[in-house]
Design a protein around this motif. Structure first.
Motif, PDB file in Angstrom:
ATOM      1  N   ILE A  99       0.826  -0.952  -0.045  1.00 27.67           N
ATOM      2  CA  ILE A  99       0.038   0.114   0.010  1.00 27.67           C
ATOM      3  C   ILE A  99       0.961   1.250  -0.200  1.00 27.67           C
ATOM      4  N   CYS A 100       0.759   2.123  -0.885  1.00 31.97           N
ATOM      5  CA  CYS A 100       1.419   3.479  -1.121  1.00 31.97           C
ATOM      6  C   CYS A 100       0.908   4.544  -1.623  1.00 31.97           C
ATOM      7  N   TYR A 101       1.084   5.711  -1.519  1.00 34.44           N
ATOM      8  CA  TYR A 101       0.698   6.617  -2.370  1.00 34.44           C
ATOM      9  C   TYR A 101       0.901   6.365  -4.115  1.00 34.44           C
ATOM     10  N   LEU A 102       0.078   7.131  -5.139  1.00 31.18           N
ATOM     11  CA  LEU A 102       0.385   7.036  -6.422  1.00 31.18           C
ATOM     12  C   LEU A 102       1.287   8.169  -6.641  1.00 31.18           C
ATOM     13  N   PRO A 103       2.395   8.348  -6.973  1.00 32.30           N
ATOM     14  CA  PRO A 103       3.273   9.524  -7.314  1.00 32.30           C
ATOM     15  C   PRO A 103       2.435  10.347  -8.677  1.00 32.30           C
ATOM     16  N   LEU A 104       2.638  11.544  -8.627  1.00 28.60           N
ATOM     17  CA  LEU A 104       1.968  12.354  -9.626  1.00 28.60           C
ATOM     18  C   LEU A 104       2.153  12.199 -10.948  1.00 28.60           C
ATOM     19  N   ASP A 105       1.042  12.107 -11.712  1.00 30.31           N
ATOM     20  CA  ASP A 105       1.152  11.626 -13.019  1.00 30.31           C
ATOM     21  C   ASP A 105       1.983  12.412 -14.053  1.00 30.31           C
ATOM     22  N   THR A 106       3.429  12.345 -13.959  1.00 27.41           N
ATOM     23  CA  THR A 106       4.343  12.883 -14.744  1.00 27.41           C
ATOM     24  C   THR A 106       4.553  11.699 -15.635  1.00 27.41           C
ATOM     25  N   PRO A 107       5.146  11.832 -16.839  1.00 24.33           N
ATOM     26  CA  PRO A 107       5.647  10.766 -17.719  1.00 24.33           C
ATOM     27  C   PRO A 107       6.646   9.844 -17.124  1.00 24.33           C
ATOM     28  N   LEU A 108       7.744  10.684 -16.245  1.00 24.67           N
ATOM     29  CA  LEU A 108       9.026   9.763 -15.943  1.00 24.67           C
ATOM     30  C   LEU A 108       8.194   9.063 -14.546  1.00 24.67           C
ATOM     31  N   ASN A 109       7.339   9.618 -13.970  1.00 28.68           N
ATOM     32  CA  ASN A 109       7.018   8.635 -12.580  1.00 28.68           C
ATOM     33  C   ASN A 109       5.979   7.679 -13.303  1.00 28.68           C
ATOM     34  N   ALA A 110       5.136   7.903 -14.307  1.00 29.73           N
ATOM     35  CA  ALA A 110       4.604   6.549 -14.824  1.00 29.73           C
ATOM     36  C   ALA A 110       5.360   5.531 -15.192  1.00 29.73           C
ATOM     37  N   ARG A 111       6.555   5.809 -15.956  1.00 30.11           N
ATOM     38  CA  ARG A 111       7.500   4.954 -16.562  1.00 30.11           C
ATOM     39  C   ARG A 111       8.172   4.247 -15.386  1.00 30.11           C
ATOM     40  N   ARG A 112       8.683   4.947 -14.367  1.00 32.73           N
ATOM     41  CA  ARG A 112       9.444   4.372 -13.162  1.00 32.73           C
ATOM     42  C   ARG A 112       8.446   3.515 -12.212  1.00 32.73           C
ATOM     43  N   PHE A 113       7.390   3.810 -12.216  1.00 31.86           N
ATOM     44  CA  PHE A 113       6.284   3.154 -11.342  1.00 31.86           C
ATOM     45  C   PHE A 113       6.008   1.822 -11.959  1.00 31.86           C
ATOM     46  N   LEU A 114       5.555   1.840 -13.154  1.00 29.35           N
ATOM     47  CA  LEU A 114       5.265   0.697 -14.027  1.00 29.35           C
ATOM     48  C   LEU A 114       6.607  -0.165 -14.332  1.00 29.35           C
ATOM     49  N   LYS A 115       7.735   0.127 -14.506  1.00 30.15           N
ATOM     50  CA  LYS A 115       8.768  -0.677 -14.636  1.00 30.15           C
ATOM     51  C   LYS A 115       9.320  -1.523 -13.101  1.00 30.15           C
ATOM     52  N   LEU A 116       8.817  -0.781 -12.041  1.00 26.28           N
ATOM     53  CA  LEU A 116       8.915  -1.372 -10.715  1.00 26.28           C
ATOM     54  C   LEU A 116       7.988  -2.758 -10.586  1.00 26.28           C
ATOM     55  N   VAL A 117       6.535  -2.118 -10.725  1.00 25.39           N
ATOM     56  CA  VAL A 117       5.591  -3.046 -10.435  1.00 25.39           C
ATOM     57  C   VAL A 117       5.007  -4.076 -11.518  1.00 25.39           C
ATOM     58  N   GLN A 118       5.410  -3.713 -12.639  1.00 30.92           N
ATOM     59  CA  GLN A 118       5.023  -4.402 -13.651  1.00 30.92           C
ATOM     60  C   GLN A 118       3.722  -5.299 -13.548  1.00 30.92           C
ATOM     61  N   PRO A 119       2.482  -4.744 -13.469  1.00 27.54           N
ATOM     62  CA  PRO A 119       1.063  -5.301 -12.937  1.00 27.54           C
ATOM     63  C   PRO A 119       0.713  -6.210 -14.373  1.00 27.54           C
ATOM     64  N   CYS A 120       0.061  -7.054 -13.929  1.00 28.31           N
ATOM     65  CA  CYS A 120      -0.481  -8.054 -14.742  1.00 28.31           C
ATOM     66  C   CYS A 120      -2.019  -7.388 -15.237  1.00 28.31           C
ATOM     67  N   MET A 121      -2.597  -6.331 -14.379  1.00 31.87           N
ATOM     68  CA  MET A 121      -3.803  -5.832 -14.473  1.00 31.87           C
ATOM     69  C   MET A 121      -4.021  -4.775 -13.791  1.00 31.87           C
ATOM     70  N   ALA A 122      -4.928  -3.799 -14.024  1.00 32.74           N
ATOM     71  CA  ALA A 122      -5.138  -2.616 -13.229  1.00 32.74           C
ATOM     72  C   ALA A 122      -6.634  -2.123 -12.928  1.00 32.74           C
ATOM     73  N   PHE A 123      -6.960  -1.751 -11.941  1.00 34.62           N
ATOM     74  CA  PHE A 123      -8.266  -1.221 -11.808  1.00 34.62           C
ATOM     75  C   PHE A 123      -8.444   0.065 -11.226  1.00 34.62           C
ATOM     76  N   PHE A 124      -9.054   0.905 -11.883  1.00 30.14           N
ATOM     77  CA  PHE A 124      -8.998   2.327 -11.413  1.00 30.14           C
ATOM     78  C   PHE A 124     -10.662   2.613 -10.860  1.00 30.14           C
ATOM     79  N   ILE A 125     -10.537   3.096  -9.830  1.00 29.34           N
ATOM     80  CA  ILE A 125     -11.878   3.370  -9.398  1.00 29.34           C
ATOM     81  C   ILE A 125     -12.755   4.557  -9.519  1.00 29.34           C
ATOM     82  N   LYS A 126     -13.910   4.544 -10.030  1.00 34.31           N
ATOM     83  CA  LYS A 126     -14.736   5.535 -10.265  1.00 34.31           C
ATOM     84  C   LYS A 126     -14.239   6.689 -11.210  1.00 34.31           C
ATOM     85  N   TYR A 127     -13.571   7.867 -10.590  1.00 27.65           N
ATOM     86  CA  TYR A 127     -13.214   9.112 -11.279  1.00 27.65           C
ATOM     87  C   TYR A 127     -11.828   9.187 -11.781  1.00 27.65           C
TER      88      TYR A 127
END
Length: 405
Positions: A99-127
């Motif tokens: 459980i953690c915060y989601l870093p703000l949605d910059t291109p660099l943060n997004a690439r770094r985050f997904l490289k670390l996690v490599q999720p097999c699936m994602a669920f975004f809730i509501k809005y």
């Protein structure tokens, strides 16, 4: 344009964090998220990622997470939050592996985050529509779902100037929306992989009801008396119902305020002209003799509503009402203020007869006098409230029947 706005937003958050404690927690949490992920991510595991802005969205995603945990224990769950009000309350949630915060949605943060996690699936809730994260998920072919989402014509996607931003919607594999209006609106944009499954919060409140806590102090307080339960109340709400119950002494009153701070609690107590006790500072024996019980701690409200013959949910004289479903699930009428138009469940509860809107103290008096004196009417409102929630369950089953893990 989006990334320019994001960078300006990042700058604004950085400056605001110097002056606001809540923003400071979010700012620090976003930076610390990468350290958390580097320490905890198991490179050999498959992660299903759930993102919730805050506590309300977490509750909508929770039924899916808990079913996933039971039925697919081989998967691991990553849960991210945007707001401290969600993270701070649920940072120790035991059904998620990380459980953690989601870093703000910059291109660099997004690439770094997904490289670390490599999720097999994602669920975004509501809005939740984070462009850079969603675009990368889509490009990498990772199934991504929008759960319990709801759309309205005034949202940017459906405005003449929203042509560029609506592209973010194309990144989702499928939408599980709350109503037919949402599906129709998405169809105008050429998005047709949409299922109307309803709101998972109905499943959640039914599960909460089944697991309600035993509360000896509240049991002793009620002792056969008629009780009015006010949950998530703010001062404008309290100014109305406290004034009423100061003169209607044949009913008892439970108040669970939204803000549990000493100043606010003292303000409530100073307005009461009847014997009141605080939950954390009383005993069953003392509570039995009290007229008013103040809930000065978190985590009890959903179980407390069952003690009431009538309930009130606060926020309707401010930014918007809080969770009416937690009260309605117990089969009690739910009274709330006028700022409820953006809340589909409130509108539907009103239409069913299980919810009642007030706009003033005089309105409240009229509603209460009828509910207190007309037993058949009270019984009808109670029945309609409970039936409304029961009839809306099943969203979790519908979603999971359409997702392959």
């Amino acid at each position: 344009m989006y990334n320019l706005v994001i960078y300006l937003y990042v700058l604004g958050v950085a400056v605001a964090s110097l002056f606001d404690k809540k923003i400071k927690k979010m700012w620090r949490g976003g930076h610390e998220a990468f350290r958390v992920l580097e320490e905890k991510v198991d490179s050999g595991a498959q992660y299903v990622w759930f993102h919730a802005a805050s506590l309300g969205e977490f509750e909508q995603g929770r039924p899916i997470m808990e079913r996933l945990r039971r039925e697919h224990p081989e998967k691991k769950i990553l849960l991210t939050f945007f707001s401290p009000s969600g993270y701070e309350v649920r940072k120790n949630y035991d059904r998620a592996d990380i459980i953690c915060y989601l870093p703000l949605d910059t291109p660099l943060n997004a690439r770094r985050f997904l490289k670390l996690v490599q999720p097999c699936m994602a669920f975004f809730i509501k809005y939740e529509f984070w462009w850079n994260y969603l675009e990368l998920l889509s490009k990498r072919g990772i199934p991504t779902y929008s759960v319990s989402s709801i759309f309205r014509p005034n949202q940017i996607f459906f405005r003449w100037y929203g042509h560029h931003y609506r592209r973010v919607l194309k990144c989702f594999t499928k939408f599980f929306v709350q109503n037919e209006t949402s599906r129709t609106l998405l169809a105008t944009l050429g998005i047709t992989d949409v299922a109307v499954t309803g709101d998972t919060r109905f499943d959640r409140v039914l599960a909460i009801k089944a697991q309600a806590k035993e509360l000896p102090i509240v049991d002793a307080f009620k002792q056969g008396h008629k009780v009015f339960v006010a949950g998530s109340s703010w001062q404008p709400d309290e100014d109305i119902f406290i004034r009423f119950f100061n003169t209607h002494k044949d009913w008892k009153l439970i108040i669970a305020p939204h803000v549990i701070g000493e100043d606010h609690l003292m303000q409530i107590l100073s307005g009461l002209e009847r014997k009141a006790v605080r939950y954390t500072q009383t005993t069953p024996e003392e509570a039995r003799d009290a007229d008013c019980l103040i809930i000065d701690c978190f985590g009890l409200l959903s179980s407390i509503y069952r003690y009431g013959e009538i309930s009130y949910v606060g926020g309707g004289f401010g930014v918007g009402i809080h969770n009416v479903l937690e009260a309605a699930v117990w089969g009690v009428p739910v009274i709330f203020g006028p700022n409820n138009r953006r809340f589909q469940e409130a509108q539907e509860l009103l239409a069913s007869g299980g919810g009642i809107e007030i706009g003033s103290y005089d309105d409240f008096c009229g509603v209460m006098e009828r509910l207190m004196s007309d037993a058949p009417y009270l019984e009808k409102c109670s029945r309609e409230a409970g039936s409304y929630v029961e009839g809306k369950s099943g969203a979790t089953d519908a979603i999971l029947a359409d997702v392959t893990f």
